[in-house]
Design a protein around this motif. Structure first.
Motif, PDB file in Angstrom:
ATOM      1  N   ALA A 130      -8.377  30.388 -46.573  1.00  0.00           N
ATOM      2  CA  ALA A 130      -9.061  29.113 -46.795  1.00  0.00           C
ATOM      3  C   ALA A 130     -10.557  29.279 -46.540  1.00  0.00           C
ATOM      4  N   TRP A 172     -15.462  31.826 -52.007  1.00  0.00           N
ATOM      5  CA  TRP A 172     -15.598  30.367 -52.048  1.00  0.00           C
ATOM      6  C   TRP A 172     -17.099  30.055 -52.106  1.00  0.00           C
ATOM      7  N   ASP A 250     -10.475  25.342 -58.640  1.00  0.00           N
ATOM      8  CA  ASP A 250     -10.740  24.373 -57.578  1.00  0.00           C
ATOM      9  C   ASP A 250      -9.872  24.698 -56.364  1.00  0.00           C
ATOM     10  N   SER A 251     -10.000  23.909 -55.315  1.00  0.00           N
ATOM     11  CA  SER A 251      -9.294  24.187 -54.064  1.00  0.00           C
ATOM     12  C   SER A 251      -7.781  24.011 -54.186  1.00  0.00           C
TER      13      SER A 251
END
Length: 267
Positions: A130, A172, A250-251
């Motif tokens: 993440a 990211w 996207d996330s």
């Protein structure tokens, strides 16, 4: 905390001056190696097309060509709209400095339609940590000032200039100022990482973009400032040229953009 800008057009003070003509300013904070960041110019051209359109259709693709040696500062832009049937519009946009063209784009817009074909994507997002679990990486702003506009957290693959065996980077990335995730800002993000061959090197070389093609796969309207996952890789390098492929998810793992760049290798 990152400041919020309502759009890329607002960031560059994009203003209509007369029918089909526009004015914008790309300040020195958006400078790349030798001139305005290529993704920023691509985003400006796409935003001009969006503001010049007469039909409310989303951007589906954009083909950008860099025609000269632009400098940061003022640009004049001209947009020509072509209506292609009921569902498709093409806008040709040219950016000028000092009376000479320096970049051009053909931007394709298309209305959504109903189909019996099920949605499909052949580019799943890689499994990575993440964003909050990935360390920050800063492009040196004293060399590339535009690096201050990118919040980069490498998530997979080698770092640039690490002398690695793999020509791929995955990170990211968010923008500062934070911008809505829409085609103009996604064009900037598609060019946020260094050239794909940089992990193979231990010292930088100039690798300017000559052509950039972008394809938009999904509605990218999201909350401002959220990071996206960007993967960039060199497909080939040889004879003084390189070709890079880039994907952005996207996330939630939804594919937003695929892009291909043709570059000169000047070193």
């Amino acid at each position: 905390m990152m400041k919020l800008t309502s759009s890329l057009g607002a960031e560059f003070a994009l203003t209509a001056t007369e029918a089909g003509h526009w004015h914008a300013v790309v300040d020195d904070s958006w400078r790349g190696w030798t001139g305005p960041h290529g993704g920023a110019l691509a985003g400006l051209l796409i935003e001009t097309a969006r503001q010049a359109r007469t039909r409310d259709q989303p951007v589906r693709a954009a083909d950008i060509r860099f025609l000269g040696r632009p400098a940061t500062g003022a640009f004049t832009l001209h947009a020509t709209e072509h209506i292609v049937g009921r569902g498709t519009t093409v806008l040709d946009v040219v950016a000028h400095q000092h009376g000479a063209p320096v970049a051009a784009a053909s931007v394709t817009l298309g209305a959504p339609g109903e189909t019996a074909i099920a949605a499909h994507s052949a580019r799943p997002a890689p499994v990575v940590a993440a964003p909050q679990d990935c360390a920050l990486f800063q492009l040196p702003p004293q060399i590339v000032p535009v690096g201050a506009h990118f919040v980069i957290r490498p998530a997979a693959g080698p770092l640039p200039l690490s002398g690695a065996d793999e020509a791929m980077m995955c990170a990211w990335i968010a923008l500062d100022p934070a911008l809505p995730l829409e085609p103009p800002s996604l064009a900037v993000l598609a060019d946020a990482l260094p050239p794909g061959l940089f992990p193979l090197l231990t010292a930088p070389v100039a690798v300017p973009t000559v052509a950039l093609s972008l394809h938009f796969h999904a509605d990218s309207t999201r909350l401002d400032g959220l990071p996206v996952l960007v993967r960039a890789a060199a497909v080939s390098v040889g004879e003084g040229w390189a070709v890079d492929d880039t994907e952005i998810w996207d996330s939630d793992g939804v594919l937003l953009v695929t892009a291909r760049q043709t570059r000169r290798v000047l070193g």
